[in-house]
Each structure stands twice: as structure tokens, then as C-alpha cells.
Motif scaffolding. Structure first.
Motif, PDB file in Angstrom:
ATOM      1  N   ASP A  97       1.015  -1.253  -0.083  1.00 20.59           N
ATOM      2  CA  ASP A  97       0.121   0.008   0.057  1.00 20.59           C
ATOM      3  C   ASP A  97       0.885   1.397  -0.016  1.00 20.59           C
ATOM      4  N   ASN A 133      -2.332   2.887   6.151  1.00 20.76           N
ATOM      5  CA  ASN A 133      -2.874   1.424   5.831  1.00 20.76           C
ATOM      6  C   ASN A 133      -1.743   0.404   6.009  1.00 20.76           C
ATOM      7  N   ARG A 134      -0.598   0.417   5.921  1.00 20.93           N
ATOM      8  CA  ARG A 134       0.241  -0.444   5.849  1.00 20.93           C
ATOM      9  C   ARG A 134       0.325  -0.800   7.363  1.00 20.93           C
ATOM     10  N   ASP A 178      -3.163  -3.022  -2.372  1.00 20.74           N
ATOM     11  CA  ASP A 178      -4.118  -1.782  -2.586  1.00 20.74           C
ATOM     12  C   ASP A 178      -4.320  -1.550  -4.006  1.00 20.74           C
ATOM     13  N   MET A 220      -2.708   2.683  -6.591  1.00 18.74           N
ATOM     14  CA  MET A 220      -1.420   3.274  -6.395  1.00 18.74           C
ATOM     15  C   MET A 220      -0.687   3.790  -7.355  1.00 18.74           C
TER      16      MET A 220
END
Length: 141
Positions: A26, A31-32, A72, A75
Motif C-alpha cells: 500500500d 494503511n500499511r 491496494d 497506487m
């Protein structure tokens, strides 16, 4: 939620996930971090990548294979579907399960179903994520 493999998964028991290897791809650090923390809490070994290039390098690196890659959809440079297709073309000793993570606004976008083993919509719910990981990683190879 579209879950090609995890449909009907009724178990919220993360015990099956202990020791499994995951790669989280991601471009957003938050989010990671969230995904990494959740997966780690369930006993998974987690690596993160901020770009498709870094994720391709991690997949090609020597060492134990990844069991699953969470990708994701949106990106920069290489998007999720393009990355997934690239992974499937790689000559890996073991192909990881691929999970596409995106917003429900992208639900109608064309994605080759054969590339991804499951699709989850953000914001991810921990229960749905755990059920999906359990279903994918407990399924026979």
C-alpha cells in the motif's frame, strides 16, 4: 463484499494464521501500519512495501515464500490489478494468495478474477479480514 474463496467462511479463529507470511502493499503508511498490526496480532509474519517495485523485490528475494499478499487497488505507477498480473507471471517456487483491497467506489472496475483470490473493500473490518485470511490460507493448495 466479494470474496471468491472466503464466501461462507464462518470462523473468526486466527489460530490457523500463526506463522503464515504476509506482504502488505500500500502506498499509504497508515494503511500499511493498520494491516501489519492486525495481521501480526493474529501471529502472522508481516512485511510491508510502499510500492509495486519494492513488493516485486520482496517476492523475488531468497528466503521463505509469502503465503498471501494484500494489494491496494489504487497506487501510483503500478496499480493493484497490474501488480497482481505481474505476480502471476513471476516464476516463484510458491504463488502467494492475492487479496485486492480497494474502495467500494471501484467495485465496478474491471479486474481479472483469475488474478486475485479475494477482493475486500475499505474500510476493512477486522472480522472480515480474519475470516478471509483463514479461508484462503486454510484451503488446500
Amino acid at each position: 463484499i466479494f470474496l471468491s474463496v472466503a464466501e461462507g467462511a464462518a470462523s473468526y479463529d486466527p489460530a490457523h494464521l500463526k506463522g503464515k507470511r504476509a506482504l502488505v502493499l500500500d502506498d499509504l503508511e497508515l494503511n500499511r501500519t493498520i494491516l501489519s498490526n492486525l495481521l501480526s496480532r493474529w501471529g502472522m509474519e508481516v512485511d510491508v512495501a510502499h510500492s509495486a517495485e519494492a513488493a516485486f523485490e520482496a517476492l523475488a528475494a531468497p528466503g521463505p515464500a509469502y503465503d498471501v499478499v494484500l494489494v491496494d487497488r489504487n497506487m501510483p505507477v503500478v496499480d493493484g490489478p497490474e501488480f497482481g498480473a505481474g505476480v502471476r507471471r513471476m516464476k516463484l517456487a510458491k504463488q502467494p494468495k492475492l487479496v485486492l483491497c480497494g474502495s467500494s467506489a471501484n467495485a465496478g472496475s474491471a479486474t481479472p478474477e483469475s488474478v486475485f483470490d479475494a477482493t475486500l473493500f475499505k474500510p476493512l473490518q477486522s472480522r472480515v479480514l480474519c475470516e478471509t485470511m483463514t479461508a484462503l490460507l486454510s484451503a488446500p493448495e
